[in-house]
Motif scaffolding. Structure first.
Motif, PDB file in Angstrom:
ATOM      1  N   ASP A 110      36.564  83.618  52.930  1.00 29.04           N
ATOM      2  CA  ASP A 110      36.730  84.159  54.283  1.00 29.04           C
ATOM      3  C   ASP A 110      35.495  84.935  54.729  1.00 29.04           C
ATOM      4  O   ASP A 110      35.156  84.957  55.914  1.00 29.04           O
ATOM      5  CB  ASP A 110      37.960  85.070  54.343  1.00 29.04           C
TER       6      ASP A 110
ATOM      7  N   LYS B 240      32.688  82.181  55.664  1.00 30.02           N
ATOM      8  CA  LYS B 240      33.074  81.378  56.822  1.00 30.02           C
ATOM      9  C   LYS B 240      32.228  80.106  56.958  1.00 30.02           C
ATOM     10  O   LYS B 240      31.756  79.760  58.051  1.00 30.02           O
ATOM     11  CB  LYS B 240      32.993  82.198  58.108  1.00 30.02           C
TER      12      LYS B 240
ATOM     13  N   ARG C 170      42.950  82.766  49.350  1.00 34.84           N
ATOM     14  CA  ARG C 170      42.812  83.364  50.672  1.00 34.84           C
ATOM     15  C   ARG C 170      43.678  84.611  50.869  1.00 34.84           C
ATOM     16  O   ARG C 170      43.420  85.404  51.774  1.00 34.84           O
ATOM     17  CB  ARG C 170      43.147  82.327  51.754  1.00 34.84           C
TER      18      ARG C 170
END
Length: 233
Positions: A84, A87, A76
């Motif tokens: 990310d 999502k 991350r």
């Protein structure tokens, strides 16, 4: 159930990654540091770095059209990481990789137990790409590339593959292996520079008209084609 399989089925890692955690002493079962081969029974508490992990969640399998600039990593702290970007509600990770500078089809799942089966080179699973280069594609280039190329940096010869010219500056290539930046290195061996590299198929799963940056769930038919000898849903 073997411990590495239990960890993989929670969706936080593949079996191979789980083995690394176990060997490093990062995994415990009921408060006792585990070893390779440790079995997990119903009701056991499994923890990684002291943090308990739950039972397996429902399995997720998706296909995504990865844009250029997105990195296929679950780390991350890496800017533009695929987790990310997508999502997703579940804790998923990519099956294999697609270079940051490349776009197209990437598969993601939370079932770490199947990753090695899909990626295992001896299974000769096909991956198809469309490639645009900076110079005209010649018949001799297509012929010689398809026979396999010795990559000096990797000290390895690529397997024979299928090539087909698509236009003056583009071609289609189908590989059954996944060496680091393989297509770019193969082209560079003949003084070609890749302008665009797009993956359009993995085994039986096709990119189709999926929009850049979008994703979809795999169909039961696609799952059966990926792993015909396993029940994965």
């Amino acid at each position: 159930m073997r411990l590495n399989k239990f960890i993989a089925e929670t969706g936080i890692s593949s079996r191979r990654e789980a083995d690394g955690w176990i060997e490093a002493g990062r995994v415990s079962v009921n408060g006792v540091i585990a070893t390779l081969g440790t079995q997990v029974n119903d009701g056991d508490t499994v923890a990684v770095d002291g943090k308990p992990i739950g039972a397996a969640s429902s399995h997720v399998y998706i296909a995504m059209n990865k844009p250029v600039g997105i990195t296929c990593t679950t780390e991350r702290h890496v800017a533009g990481n695929i987790v990310d970007f997508i999502k997703h509600r579940e804790r998923i990770f990519p099956i294999g990789r697609l270079d940051k500078d490349s776009d197209g089809l990437i598969l993601l799942t939370n079932n770490g137990d199947i990753v090695n089966e899909i990626l295992r080179s001896e299974n000769n699973h096909e991956k198809e790409y469309r490639v645009t280069v900076n110079r005209a594609v010649t018949p001799s280039f297509i012929t010689v590339m398809s026979r396999g190329v010795f990559l000096t940096e990797l000290e390895e010869r690529t397997k024979p593959c299928k090539l087909e010219a698509l236009g003056e500056f583009s071609f289609k290539i189908t590989l059954t292996q996944g060496l680091n930046r393989q297509i770019r290195r193969m082209c560079a061996a003949f003084d070609y520079k890749v302008v665009r590299l797009q993956r359009v198929r993995i085994i039986n799963v096709r990119l189709g008209n999926l929009k850049v940056g979008a994703w979809r769930d795999l169909t039961p038919e696609e799952l059966r084609g990926l792993l015909p000898e396993r029940k994965v849903w």
